[in-house]
Design an enzyme around this catalytic site. Structure first.
Site, PDB file in Angstrom:
ATOM      1  N   LYS A   1       5.068  -3.090   8.118  1.00  0.00           N
ATOM      2  CA  LYS A   1       6.239  -2.320   7.178  1.00  0.00           C
ATOM      3  C   LYS A   1       7.316  -3.117   7.149  1.00  0.00           C
ATOM      4  O   LYS A   1       7.629  -3.946   8.070  1.00  0.00           O
ATOM      5  CB  LYS A   1       6.634  -1.142   8.178  1.00  0.00           C
ATOM      6  CG  LYS A   1       8.022  -0.261   7.543  1.00  0.00           C
ATOM      7  CD  LYS A   1       8.137   0.908   8.277  1.00  0.00           C
ATOM      8  CE  LYS A   1       9.320   1.537   7.694  1.00  0.00           C
ATOM      9  NZ  LYS A   1       9.783   2.404   8.736  1.00  0.00           N
TER      10      LYS A   1
ATOM     11  N   SER B   1       2.767  19.580  48.942  1.00  0.00           N
ATOM     12  CA  SER B   1       2.239  18.997  50.251  1.00  0.00           C
ATOM     13  C   SER B   1       1.128  19.622  50.607  1.00  0.00           C
ATOM     14  O   SER B   1       0.638  20.751  50.033  1.00  0.00           O
ATOM     15  CB  SER B   1       3.469  19.011  51.257  1.00  0.00           C
ATOM     16  OG  SER B   1       3.509  20.580  51.518  1.00  0.00           O
TER      17      SER B   1
ATOM     18  N   ASN C   1       0.605  21.629  52.782  1.00  0.00           N
ATOM     19  CA  ASN C   1       1.093  23.127  53.086  1.00  0.00           C
ATOM     20  C   ASN C   1       1.279  24.003  51.872  1.00  0.00           C
ATOM     21  O   ASN C   1       1.558  25.037  51.852  1.00  0.00           O
ATOM     22  CB  ASN C   1       2.197  23.106  53.858  1.00  0.00           C
ATOM     23  CG  ASN C   1       1.824  22.510  55.602  1.00  0.00           C
ATOM     24  OD1 ASN C   1       0.713  22.777  56.040  1.00  0.00           O
ATOM     25  ND2 ASN C   1       2.776  22.007  56.198  1.00  0.00           N
TER      26      ASN C   1
ATOM     27  N   TYR D   1       3.865  23.146  49.328  1.00  0.00           N
ATOM     28  CA  TYR D   1       5.290  23.346  49.319  1.00  0.00           C
ATOM     29  C   TYR D   1       5.674  22.161  48.326  1.00  0.00           C
ATOM     30  O   TYR D   1       5.085  20.923  48.520  1.00  0.00           O
ATOM     31  CB  TYR D   1       6.055  23.358  50.472  1.00  0.00           C
ATOM     32  CG  TYR D   1       6.195  24.601  51.175  1.00  0.00           C
ATOM     33  CD1 TYR D   1       6.893  25.716  50.859  1.00  0.00           C
ATOM     34  CD2 TYR D   1       4.959  24.965  52.195  1.00  0.00           C
ATOM     35  CE1 TYR D   1       6.983  26.880  51.523  1.00  0.00           C
ATOM     36  CE2 TYR D   1       5.159  26.095  52.763  1.00  0.00           C
ATOM     37  CZ  TYR D   1       5.851  26.887  52.385  1.00  0.00           C
ATOM     38  OH  TYR D   1       5.689  28.296  53.323  1.00  0.00           O
TER      39      TYR D   1
ATOM     40  N   VAL E   1       0.687  -1.078  -0.032  1.00  0.00           N
ATOM     41  CA  VAL E   1       0.270  -0.078  -0.118  1.00  0.00           C
ATOM     42  C   VAL E   1       0.817   1.209   0.025  1.00  0.00           C
ATOM     43  O   VAL E   1       0.448   2.397  -0.165  1.00  0.00           O
ATOM     44  CB  VAL E   1      -0.783  -0.060   1.196  1.00  0.00           C
ATOM     45  CG1 VAL E   1      -2.029  -1.096   1.053  1.00  0.00           C
ATOM     46  CG2 VAL E   1      -0.238   0.063   2.526  1.00  0.00           C
TER      47      VAL E   1
ATOM     48  N   ASP F   1      10.712  14.903  12.068  1.00  0.00           N
ATOM     49  CA  ASP F   1      10.098  15.105  10.821  1.00  0.00           C
ATOM     50  C   ASP F   1       8.522  15.089  10.779  1.00  0.00           C
ATOM     51  O   ASP F   1       7.842  14.501  10.095  1.00  0.00           O
ATOM     52  CB  ASP F   1      10.485  13.745   9.909  1.00  0.00           C
ATOM     53  CG  ASP F   1      10.273  14.029   8.328  1.00  0.00           C
ATOM     54  OD1 ASP F   1      10.406  15.012   7.926  1.00  0.00           O
ATOM     55  OD2 ASP F   1       9.976  13.040   7.660  1.00  0.00           O
TER      56      ASP F   1
ATOM     57  N   THR G   1       5.358  -0.735   2.582  1.00  0.00           N
ATOM     58  CA  THR G   1       4.106  -1.159   3.753  1.00  0.00           C
ATOM     59  C   THR G   1       3.166  -2.040   2.797  1.00  0.00           C
ATOM     60  O   THR G   1       2.709  -1.534   1.969  1.00  0.00           O
ATOM     61  CB  THR G   1       3.591  -0.106   4.416  1.00  0.00           C
ATOM     62  OG1 THR G   1       4.600   0.600   5.125  1.00  0.00           O
ATOM     63  CG2 THR G   1       2.563  -0.492   5.553  1.00  0.00           C
TER      64      THR G   1
ATOM     65  N   GLY H   1       8.321   3.529   0.724  1.00  0.00           N
ATOM     66  CA  GLY H   1       9.293   4.674   1.106  1.00  0.00           C
ATOM     67  C   GLY H   1      10.896   4.741   0.681  1.00  0.00           C
ATOM     68  O   GLY H   1      11.014   3.492  -0.082  1.00  0.00           O
TER      69      GLY H   1
ATOM     70  N   LYS I   1      21.634  52.093  42.668  1.00  0.00           N
ATOM     71  CA  LYS I   1      20.965  51.016  42.484  1.00  0.00           C
ATOM     72  C   LYS I   1      21.035  50.291  41.251  1.00  0.00           C
ATOM     73  O   LYS I   1      21.557  51.167  40.312  1.00  0.00           O
ATOM     74  CB  LYS I   1      19.603  51.479  42.920  1.00  0.00           C
ATOM     75  CG  LYS I   1      19.555  51.776  44.449  1.00  0.00           C
ATOM     76  CD  LYS I   1      17.860  52.065  44.854  1.00  0.00           C
ATOM     77  CE  LYS I   1      17.774  52.310  46.323  1.00  0.00           C
ATOM     78  NZ  LYS I   1      16.212  52.443  46.678  1.00  0.00           N
TER      79      LYS I   1
END
Length: 579
Positions: free
Chosen positions: A154, A442, A444, A446, A128, A250, A136, A131, A555
């Site tokens: 394939k 957690s 809390n 964190y 079908v 690709d 394939t 390549g 600064k």
């Protein structure tokens, strides 16, 4: 070594017909199926390589890195042909094809260790597709769990494998397919077999045709809503691959198949023959892919998963307007356009499309890969809002890179990034929240560095081990650092380069500097700034750093603030020092 069952034999290889002006994609009229005289892929971005390109050569197909047809002398890509010769055996003076002879086969072990019972388990049907490396066929299961099931087989002839690298390419393709199979937008891998003559890769049979065929059947473009549905599926499978450390290399409309002819049929990524493994902190250097979709950094021989995102940007551009973003009459012209030209968003239909759609495409087609959206970020883009309720956005490996860099930064830069994080928009914060929650904070609120490793291991496949992504995650999780709340996570995981690519970057930077002035800015000596940045004390460095500090109060200036956000290194200062 990619799948090649997407295109029936009777259909000409050339699917794009150029209008000769802007590269608009149109169905072919009266196609003859003849092989173009010149393959479009001569990947050399160097100007000197373009002068011998034939003026009338038409770039009409998208073959891979392995050339089946002869180059017109003189070749515009001699160094690429030399590379191919080393990779796949000797080539003729003006031809870069995989040699058919056996002179390169001596000493090669072509035993893959696959099962040799293919004929007992499957019946091979009609061919079908064909390549560069094989063909394939239809197949049907004869026994076992796949009995009676229609499949795609394939077939890769071992005679084509004339170098050790070519053999490894086949082995890697099978390993990647085996490891990643299971994602709903990736072609299902069933099994691999071999005999003395061939390797057989048995996969899901997709009978809905290529995405390219669907584009052509709709007159060359999609509506925004239909394009969104396609992009969500492409991004989902790409994000999954990237998390596992696999770059496809690709991505193009020919390499996405619909499972059936139904309008709402799922889309499947195929052809991992050019895919490779890559760690988050590594770059690949071989030029592979298809000219219209190749990223600029691929031509510069230093790229990672971001190259796939460029290709997806090209696909999105084509879906929305029906034209290629980068087009020329010759392959070398395409590469020049990819490297230098900007895609047009001025002509129809772009002015009538939503600003979100235009922003989405622009942020993928950024020539600076650092400013490009990742697949996970693209899924969170406002343009796709509401189109991925059934798709879980995966972890984003860029977060790991950014957090690692943040932890290694000076306290001054952390304060600057904290100010910048406070300027994030609601969609940007939503993406951050999703990534933070996947790390299982957690009660809390964190997280620790160990959370990064735990989160990745929940989705790890064998591909992640082969790509050594787990090694990288182990490195991140081993860093000794205090626990991090969501506010600090936003500062750590923010990408300054990506923000800089937005039209609102100036507002982000100015607002962040105002916040930094109130909370984090303080008088600082040049010697202290050099120490903060990890630079050795020297007069030339101090000359450069003087621009960073306001003379009125000592600064950090706005210029210094922006430069600090980007991060600095000794190499950066070497470039900035006066000659």
């Amino acid at each position: 070594m990619g799948l090649c069952h997407a295109k029936p034999i009777k259909i000409p290889e050339t699917q794009f017909e150029s209008d000769g002006i802007n590269g608009e994609i149109q169905p072919q009229n009266g196609g003859t199926g003849k092989t173009p005289k010149f393959p479009f892929y001569s990947p050399s971005p160097l100007p000197s390589a373009f002068k011998n390109s034939p003026a009338n050569s038409s770039v009409t197909s998208t073959p891979l890195r392995f050339f089946k047809r002869p180059f017109p002398p003189p070749s515009p890509a001699k160094h690429i042909r030399a590379l191919l010769a080393r990779r796949h055996g000797s080539v003729k003076p003006n031809e870069a094809s995989i040699p058919e002879g056996s002179e390169c086969d001596i000493g090669l072990d072509k035993n893959f260790g696959f099962s040799k019972q293919f004929a007992n388990h499957f019946e091979l049907g009609d061919e079908v597709g064909r390549g560069h490396f094989g063909y394939t066929c239809y197949g049907k299961g004869k026994k076992g769990s796949l009995k009676g099931l229609d499949v795609a087989v394939k077939v890769i002839p071992k005679a084509k494998m004339t170098t050790a690298i070519a053999i490894e390419d086949v082995r890697r393709e099978v390993k990647i397919l085996r490891a990643l199979t299971g994602h709903k937008n990736l072609v299902q891998f069933y099994e691999s077999y071999e005999d003395d003559d061939n390797v057989y890769v048995v996969m899901e049979l997709c009978q809905g045709g290529e995405l390219l065929d669907r584009i052509l059947s709709r007159g060359g473009k999609f509506s925004e809503e239909d394009a969104k549905a396609v992009m969500v599926q492409i991004l989902s499978v790409t994000a999954y691959c990237h998390l596992q450390g696999v770059v496809h290399r690709d991505l193009k409309p020919e390499n996405f198949l619909f499972t059936s002819k139904d309008e709402n049929a799922p889309l499947k990524a195929i052809d991992f023959g050019l895919s490779d493994y890559v760690k988050p902190d590594e770059r690949l250097n071989d030029i592979v892919g298809s000219a219209y979709y190749v990223a600029p950094e691929v031509l510069h021989r230093a790229y990672g998963t971001e190259a796939d995102m460029w290709s997806i940007g090209v696909i999105a551009y084509i879906l929305l307007c029906g034209s290629r973003p980068f087009w020329a009459r010759t392959e070398s012209g395409i590469f020049r356009a990819v490297l230098k030209a900007d895609p047009s968003f001025d002509e129809a239909p772009w002015p009538s499309l939503s600003p979100e759609a235009i922003d989405f495409v622009k942020r993928l087609l950024n020539k600076d890969y650092r400013k490009r959206l990742t697949a996970a970020q693209a899924l969170s883009h406002p343009w796709l809002s509401g189109f991925h309720q059934d798709i879980k956005i995966p972890q984003d490996m860029i977060v790991y890179r950014l957090v690692r860099a943040y932890i290694c930064s000076s306290s001054l830069r952390k304060a600057a990034l904290g100010a910048l994080a406070k300027t994030l928009t609601v969609p940007q914060l939503a993406y951050m929240k999703e990534q933070f929650q996947m790390l299982s904070p957690s009660k809390n609120g964190y997280i620790s560095m160990q959370n990064f490793k735990t989160a990745v291991l929940r989705t790890a496949t064998d591909a992640m081990k082969d790509s050594r992504v787990i090694e990288y995650v182990n490195l991140v999780s081993s860093i000794q650092y205090r626990k991090m709340d969501f506010e600090e996570f936003c500062a750590a995981a923010i990408s300054v380069h990506q923000l800089e690519a937005m039209e609102t970057w100036e507002q982000h930077a100015r607002r962040a500097y105002e916040l930094f002035e109130k909370d984090g800015n303080r008088p600082i000596m040049i010697e202290e700034l050099a120490s903060e940045l990890g630079l050795s004390p020297s007069v030339p460095v101090h000359v450069v750093l003087q621009d960073w500090i306001r003379h009125s109060d000592g600064k950090l200036s706005f210029l210094g603030f922006v430069r600090l956000l980007h991060g600095v290194s000794s190499r950066t200062f070497q470039k900035a020092l006066p000659a």
